[in-house]
Design a protein around this motif. Structure first.
Motif, PDB file in Angstrom:
ATOM      1  N   HIS A  71       0.816  -1.221   0.000  1.00  0.00           N
ATOM      2  CA  HIS A  71       0.000   0.000   0.000  1.00  0.00           C
ATOM      3  C   HIS A  71       0.847   1.268   0.000  1.00  0.00           C
ATOM      4  CE1 HIS A  71      -3.764  -2.175   0.618  1.00  0.00           C
ATOM      5  NE2 HIS A  71      -3.121  -2.930   1.495  1.00  0.00           N
ATOM      6  N   LEU A  72       2.150   1.131  -0.213  1.00  0.00           N
ATOM      7  CA  LEU A  72       3.057   2.266  -0.082  1.00  0.00           C
ATOM      8  C   LEU A  72       2.713   3.451  -0.983  1.00  0.00           C
ATOM      9  CD1 LEU A  72       5.493   3.244   1.487  1.00  0.00           C
ATOM     10  CD2 LEU A  72       6.976   2.233  -0.259  1.00  0.00           C
ATOM     11  N   PRO A  73       2.403   3.248  -2.264  1.00  0.00           N
ATOM     12  CA  PRO A  73       2.099   4.418  -3.101  1.00  0.00           C
ATOM     13  C   PRO A  73       0.941   5.255  -2.545  1.00  0.00           C
ATOM     14  CG  PRO A  73       2.490   2.498  -4.474  1.00  0.00           C
ATOM     15  CD  PRO A  73       2.431   1.999  -3.063  1.00  0.00           C
ATOM     16  N   ARG A  74      -0.103   4.599  -2.081  1.00  0.00           N
ATOM     17  CA  ARG A  74      -1.238   5.327  -1.520  1.00  0.00           C
ATOM     18  C   ARG A  74      -0.838   6.071  -0.248  1.00  0.00           C
ATOM     19  NH1 ARG A  74      -4.809   1.428   0.588  1.00  0.00           N
ATOM     20  NH2 ARG A  74      -4.199   1.999   2.696  1.00  0.00           N
ATOM     21  N   LEU A  75      -0.082   5.382   0.622  1.00  0.00           N
ATOM     22  CA  LEU A  75       0.341   6.004   1.869  1.00  0.00           C
ATOM     23  C   LEU A  75       1.241   7.207   1.623  1.00  0.00           C
ATOM     24  CD1 LEU A  75       1.074   2.758   3.919  1.00  0.00           C
ATOM     25  CD2 LEU A  75      -0.847   4.325   4.251  1.00  0.00           C
ATOM     26  N   LEU A  76       2.114   7.095   0.635  1.00  0.00           N
ATOM     27  CA  LEU A  76       3.007   8.215   0.315  1.00  0.00           C
ATOM     28  C   LEU A  76       2.233   9.405  -0.228  1.00  0.00           C
ATOM     29  CD1 LEU A  76       6.067   6.355  -1.258  1.00  0.00           C
ATOM     30  CD2 LEU A  76       5.932   7.439   0.994  1.00  0.00           C
ATOM     31  N   ARG A  77       1.197   9.141  -1.025  1.00  0.00           N
ATOM     32  CA  ARG A  77       0.367  10.232  -1.542  1.00  0.00           C
ATOM     33  C   ARG A  77      -0.342  10.968  -0.399  1.00  0.00           C
ATOM     34  NH1 ARG A  77      -0.968   6.444  -5.572  1.00  0.00           N
ATOM     35  NH2 ARG A  77      -2.957   5.972  -4.553  1.00  0.00           N
TER      36      ARG A  77
END
Length: 384
Positions: A71-77
């Motif tokens: 889920h890293l891309p979502r969390l980074l956004r």
């Protein structure tokens, strides 16, 4: 006359337990300084305290190394959005409640831009990756801790820290009322009640609830008049649990409730739960329990190498002894869980309750007010 200038409080709680802690802090803060604007990320409890939540709290409820990577891309956004928002709209203080992998990078950026930052709930530097203390120092002006054993490590590195106790220990009485809890749930006093707490995250529930239900079916063979009760942390978890119950069709009768988890635990004779804050709450509710957890194989291998304490269940960590059974990975099977539940019913309850009460007393520090006062002191530090 007290300063009544408006305060702008930024706060991010990443999961259900942090939402409770954050809401208690904000409620006390508003009682000490009524003119507050609360913005950030929170769940039901913080929303009740008036937070303007930028995104749904469930967007941050991810646990486990592999799960975070997925889920890293979502969390980074979301993290970038939070940093940009508070940079453009600076608060008097930013409070990150737990969720250190999300909150500390936010706090570091904001601190570098002149915004005071607080982290509420110490990351587990006492358990693993002690070197994180340097990142904590770089990101925060103050850490508010909920456990008494944390102070020495912060003193060792001269990082500002204040032990405030735990809000759950303040809100749950030393002697709980099981009869009232059962009446509230319409459960008879002579029933045998097993409370099942599979977790507050979707992945935890998917992993733990099936084995817990199989355990309950076995447990039913050993106790008369069994009632099984399961709390749902929110509407999304309620729907998930309902779908799993419909799919798995356990033999035991289940009461799925939106009542607070503590009501169900106080009503119970025993508790079967997924490791986390729920084990602390079960201890404060003075109930025999079995604590279990399963994680991905890779996460488990890494944790075996890095994790320092002898225990992972909070009652055991606090007492520095095996007060309650704690089971991991392949140990988490219906036969094993049922065996330990029955064993807990047969042990000396007076000794267990005495140990629970001692830990309860050590955590009773009027945490909400202590935390709120510490935040106000930090905010006003340059104005004295």
């Amino acid at each position: 006359m007290a300063d009544i200038r408006p305060l702008r409080i930024g706060i991010v709680a990443g999961e259900a337990s942090g939402d409770v802690l954050g809401a208690g802090l904000i409620k006390s803060l508003k009682s000490l300084h009524p003119n507050c604007e609360i913005v950030g990320i929170g769940g039901q409890h913080l929303i009740e305290q008036g937070i303007d939540s930028l995104v749904d709290i469930n967007e941050l409820s991810v646990m486990g190394l592999l799960e975070v990577v997925k889920h890293l891309p979502r969390l980074l956004r979301i993290r970038k959005m939070v940093i940009d928002y508070f940079t453009d709209n600076p608060p008097d203080v930013f409070i990150g409640v737990d969720a250190p992998d999300f909150n500390l990078p936010v706090a570091k950026k904001l601190k570098a831009r002149g915004i005071k930052t607080v982290h509420y709930v110490s990351p587990t530097v006492w358990a693993w990756r002690e070197g994180r203390i340097h990142k904590i120092a770089a990101a925060t002006n103050l850490v508010l801790g909920i456990f008494p054993f944390e102070q020495p490590i912060y003193d060792k590195y001269s990082v500002p820290y204040q032990y405030v106790g735990h809000t759950l220990a303040d809100s749950i009485p030393l002697k709980v009322d099981r009869e009232s809890a059962r009446a509230n749930l319409s459960i008879s006093t002579d029933a045998h009640v097993l409370a099942i707490l599979p977790g507050s995250r979707a992945k935890e529930i998917a992993s733990m609830l099936p084995v817990f239900l199989q355990t309950a079916d076995l447990y039913k063979q050993h106790v008369d008049g069994l009632h099984v009760v399961i709390p749902a942390a929110n509407q999304a978890r309620l729907q998930q649990i309902e779908a799993l119950l419909d799919e798995l069709k356990p033999a035991v009768k289940i009461l799925l409730s939106s009542e607070p988890a503590r009501t169900l635990m106080i009503a119970a004779d025993a508790v079967l739960l997924t490791s986390g804050t729920a084990s602390l709450e079960a201890m404060l509710c003075k109930r025999p329990m079995v604590v279990a957890y399963r994680m991905s194989a890779l996460t488990y291998i890494i944790m075996q190498r890095l994790y320092k304490p002898d225990y992972f269940a909070l009652p055991n960590i606090l007492a520095e002894q095996a007060l309650v059974p704690e089971l991991l990975q392949e140990q988490v099977n219906p036969e094993n869980l049922c065996h330990h539940l029955l064993e807990q019913l047969e042990r000396d309850q007076d000794l267990l309750m005495h140990a629970y009460r001692e830990q309860h007393k050590s955590l009773q520090q009027n945490a909400d007010e202590q935390a709120a006062k510490a935040v106000l002191v930090l905010i006003n530090a340059d104005e004295a």
